[in-house]
Design a protein around this motif. Structure first.
Motif, PDB file in Angstrom:
ATOM      1  N   ARG A 173       0.863  -1.190   0.000  1.00 20.60           N
ATOM      2  CA  ARG A 173       0.000   0.000   0.000  1.00 20.60           C
ATOM      3  C   ARG A 173       0.896   1.235   0.000  1.00 20.60           C
ATOM      4  O   ARG A 173       1.837   1.341   0.780  1.00 20.60           O
ATOM      5  N   ILE A 244      -6.025  -0.195   5.293  1.00 25.79           N
ATOM      6  CA  ILE A 244      -5.241   1.035   5.475  1.00 25.79           C
ATOM      7  C   ILE A 244      -5.825   2.156   4.629  1.00 25.79           C
ATOM      8  O   ILE A 244      -6.034   2.008   3.425  1.00 25.79           O
ATOM      9  N   GLU A 248      -3.804   7.498   6.774  1.00 21.03           N
ATOM     10  CA  GLU A 248      -2.945   6.849   7.756  1.00 21.03           C
ATOM     11  C   GLU A 248      -1.501   6.749   7.269  1.00 21.03           C
ATOM     12  O   GLU A 248      -0.571   6.608   8.065  1.00 21.03           O
ATOM     13  N   LEU A 259       0.255   2.732  13.287  1.00 21.85           N
ATOM     14  CA  LEU A 259      -0.454   2.038  12.218  1.00 21.85           C
ATOM     15  C   LEU A 259      -0.267   0.533  12.330  1.00 21.85           C
ATOM     16  O   LEU A 259      -1.233  -0.238  12.227  1.00 21.85           O
ATOM     17  N   LEU A 263      -3.101  -2.460  12.994  1.00 20.58           N
ATOM     18  CA  LEU A 263      -3.308  -3.573  12.078  1.00 20.58           C
ATOM     19  C   LEU A 263      -3.128  -4.930  12.746  1.00 20.58           C
ATOM     20  O   LEU A 263      -3.932  -5.850  12.543  1.00 20.58           O
TER      21      LEU A 263
END
Length: 324
Positions: A173, A244, A248, A259, A263
């Motif tokens: 990402r 995500i 963020e 972060l 997760l």
């Protein structure tokens, strides 16, 4: 209740650093990065159009995630060559921490896409290929992998690269943002920010990492494609990364540690020492002199200005003048 990293005994890596991590319950390893001042310096010195800066920033994030995985002194270079409005991107990482980047683009074609609100990364890149080159030094063989660019994102580039070259399930990402800060009576100041997360499925048992054979594209009619069910742990890891949000990855107030905790806290995430990143070019007067020594008279004419040989580094804009 807000997460307090101090209570967990964690010192945030901060901006311009890559944080390696592992989620051992899911057999996942990865890296997360947050870029700020270093990215701003690279983009600011070139003053590219906004879509070009955004695309180059994505490429820089991806290169930082991949380049910092090198376990030796060397270079990792990502370069595109395409028929798109942005015909070339070059991002160069030199271990342990130096990053530099530049872009070549057609100003008019980029402006046309902007006017039509179609300046997506995929449209800017067009069709061509992306090369990832690992250089281990003068006495070692270079390794290069190619990925076809056919309207795909840089996130998809990374997935295809690892699927085909190393058969490692990979998810990525990337996010790029712009920050504006305004003080009373002053024009809003603009800065770039970016971030990314890369995870890979690396179980100890090889059979848990099996992937379907790549479709050759010319199989006889009626042939059933090879299918391998994905491991539940990898499905879970991908699903978590898919949650995500761009903010963020681009908000300086959201550290990579916060972060990663969001997760993977239920599974447990192990953090490794961060790797800092700096905006640093490898050019020098001595290196330029060495290149010029191999130039023909005709080639020297192309870089001659007012009786002097003038060379400007495409990465850092440093200007070197030599007596002819």
């Amino acid at each position: 209740m807000a997460l307090n990293l101090d209570d967990l005994g964690i010192t945030p890596a901060g901006l311009d650093a890559v944080r390696p991590f592992a989620v051992e319950e899911l057999d996942v390893r990865g890296r997360a990065v947050a870029l700020g001042p270093a990215l701003e310096k690279i983009l600011d010195r070139h003053a590219y159009p906004e879509p070009v800066s955004r695309l180059l920033a994505e490429a820089i994030v991806l290169t930082c995630l991949l380049g910092t995985s090198l376990k030796f002194d060397g270079r990792f270079t990502m370069q595109t060559q395409t028929d798109g409005p942005v015909s070339m991107l070059v991002v160069d990482f030199s271990s342990p921490d130096a990053i530099r980047a530049c872009a070549t683009f057609d100003k008019d074609r980029v402006a046309e896409l902007e006017a039509a609100r179609g300046a997506t990364p995929e449209a800017l890149l067009g069709h061509g290929h992306l090369a990832m080159t690992i250089d281990q030094g003068r006495h070692m063989q270079r390794y290069q992998g190619l990925v076809e660019l056919d309207g795909i994102s840089l996130e998809e580039v990374a997935r295809r690269y690892f699927e085909r070259s190393e058969q490692i399930p990979t998810e990525v990402r990337l996010g790029v943002g712009e920050l504006y800060t305004r003080q009373d009576g002053e024009e809003a100041a603009h800065t770039w920010t970016a971030g990314g997360v890369l995870i890979q499925f690396l179980p100890e048992a090889p059979d848990r990492m099996r992937q379907a054979d790549i479709d050759p594209g010319d199989a006889p009619e009626g042939v059933v494609p090879h299918v391998v069910d994905e491991d539940d742990a990898w499905i879970e890891a991908k699903a978590l990364v898919d949650t995500i949000k761009d903010v963020e990855l681009t908000d300086p107030e959201v550290s990579v540690e916060m972060l990663l905790f969001r997760l993977f806290h239920e599974r447990g995430v192990r953090l490794f020492d961060p790797q800092p990143l700096v905006d640093k070019c490898r050019c020098s007067r001595e290196k330029i002199e060495g290149v010029l020594a191999n130039f023909s008279d005709e080639e020297r004419d192309h870089v001659r200005v007012d009786g002097k040989i003038v060379v400007t580094c495409e990465f850092c804009n440093a200007r070197y003048e030599f007596a002819d």
